[in-house]
Motif scaffolding. Structure first.
Motif, PDB file in Angstrom:
ATOM      1  N   MET A   1      46.487  58.396  25.514  1.00 15.06           N
ATOM      2  CA  MET A   1      45.837  59.026  24.386  1.00 15.06           C
ATOM      3  C   MET A   1      45.008  57.990  23.648  1.00 15.06           C
ATOM      4  N   ASN A   2      43.750  58.301  23.391  1.00 12.60           N
ATOM      5  CA  ASN A   2      42.865  57.374  22.697  1.00 12.60           C
ATOM      6  C   ASN A   2      43.111  57.432  21.203  1.00 12.60           C
ATOM      7  N   THR A   3      43.066  56.289  20.586  1.00  9.90           N
ATOM      8  CA  THR A   3      43.212  56.240  19.141  1.00  9.90           C
ATOM      9  C   THR A   3      41.836  56.114  18.518  1.00  9.90           C
ATOM     10  N   MET A   4      41.716  56.585  17.314  1.00  6.30           N
ATOM     11  CA  MET A   4      40.434  56.502  16.609  1.00  6.30           C
ATOM     12  C   MET A   4      40.193  55.067  16.172  1.00  6.30           C
ATOM     13  N   ARG A   5      38.985  54.599  16.379  1.00  5.79           N
ATOM     14  CA  ARG A   5      38.620  53.266  15.930  1.00  5.79           C
ATOM     15  C   ARG A   5      38.239  53.355  14.457  1.00  5.79           C
ATOM     16  N   GLY A   6      38.501  52.315  13.721  1.00  8.61           N
ATOM     17  CA  GLY A   6      38.147  52.333  12.322  1.00  8.61           C
ATOM     18  C   GLY A   6      38.282  50.963  11.695  1.00  8.61           C
ATOM     19  N   VAL A   7      37.743  50.842  10.521  1.00 13.03           N
ATOM     20  CA  VAL A   7      37.861  49.619   9.743  1.00 13.03           C
ATOM     21  C   VAL A   7      38.365  50.003   8.361  1.00 13.03           C
ATOM     22  N   THR A   8      39.069  49.100   7.735  1.00 19.52           N
ATOM     23  CA  THR A   8      39.522  49.347   6.372  1.00 19.52           C
ATOM     24  C   THR A   8      38.526  48.720   5.421  1.00 19.52           C
ATOM     25  N   ILE A   9      38.204  49.465   4.383  1.00 21.33           N
ATOM     26  CA  ILE A   9      37.250  48.963   3.388  1.00 21.33           C
ATOM     27  C   ILE A   9      38.031  48.130   2.379  1.00 21.33           C
ATOM     28  N   ASN A  10      37.623  46.884   2.245  1.00 24.72           N
ATOM     29  CA  ASN A  10      38.287  45.995   1.303  1.00 24.72           C
ATOM     30  C   ASN A  10      37.844  46.327  -0.121  1.00 24.72           C
ATOM     31  N   LYS A  11      38.650  45.922  -1.073  1.00 20.40           N
ATOM     32  CA  LYS A  11      38.355  46.226  -2.470  1.00 20.40           C
ATOM     33  C   LYS A  11      37.061  45.527  -2.892  1.00 20.40           C
ATOM     34  N   GLY A  12      36.151  46.309  -3.440  1.00 20.90           N
ATOM     35  CA  GLY A  12      34.880  45.758  -3.898  1.00 20.90           C
ATOM     36  C   GLY A  12      33.857  45.563  -2.785  1.00 20.90           C
ATOM     37  N   GLU A  13      34.174  45.959  -1.555  1.00 20.96           N
ATOM     38  CA  GLU A  13      33.245  45.785  -0.440  1.00 20.96           C
ATOM     39  C   GLU A  13      32.274  46.966  -0.386  1.00 20.96           C
ATOM     40  N   PRO A  14      30.990  46.685  -0.223  1.00 20.66           N
ATOM     41  CA  PRO A  14      30.033  47.789  -0.115  1.00 20.66           C
ATOM     42  C   PRO A  14      30.282  48.604   1.162  1.00 20.66           C
ATOM     43  N   VAL A  15      29.986  49.890   1.082  1.00 22.00           N
ATOM     44  CA  VAL A  15      30.222  50.790   2.202  1.00 22.00           C
ATOM     45  C   VAL A  15      29.325  50.413   3.386  1.00 22.00           C
ATOM     46  N   ASP A  16      28.088  49.997   3.099  1.00 26.65           N
ATOM     47  CA  ASP A  16      27.186  49.663   4.200  1.00 26.65           C
ATOM     48  C   ASP A  16      27.681  48.452   4.988  1.00 26.65           C
TER      49      ASP A  16
END
Length: 86
Positions: A1-16
């Motif tokens: 089963m494939n897991t979704m790839r993702g990153v965690t947004i750090n506090k104060g980090e811009p979304v871009d």
């Protein structure tokens, strides 16, 4: 089963910046390239051509980083093959 790839947004980090990290992660894993390739049907002939292109790139990159001892061993093996054929 494939897991979704993702990153965690750090506090104060811009979304871009987080999007850029996600894109580079997907690109390094080859997921984006596979998605582009699967958008349309690929004929067996085109598939063979693509695999040939990628293999030649892989081999070119591999032989770029050979040591002198590897080159000497390859030359000796080639000479042995040539003498065996003759």
């Amino acid at each position: 089963m494939n897991t979704m790839r993702g990153v965690t947004i750090n506090k104060g980090e811009p979304v871009d910046r987080a999007l850029k990290r996600l894109k580079s992660l997907l690109d390094n894993e080859g997921i984006l390239e596979e998605m582009r390739r699967r958008r349309a049907f690929e004929t067996p002939v085109l598939r063979a051509k693509r695999k040939c292109r990628t293999a030649s790139k892989r081999n070119r990159q591999r032989f770029r980083y050979t040591s002198p001892t590897q080159d000497a061993a390859a030359a000796a093996a080639k000479a042995a093959r040539i003498s065996a054929e003759a």
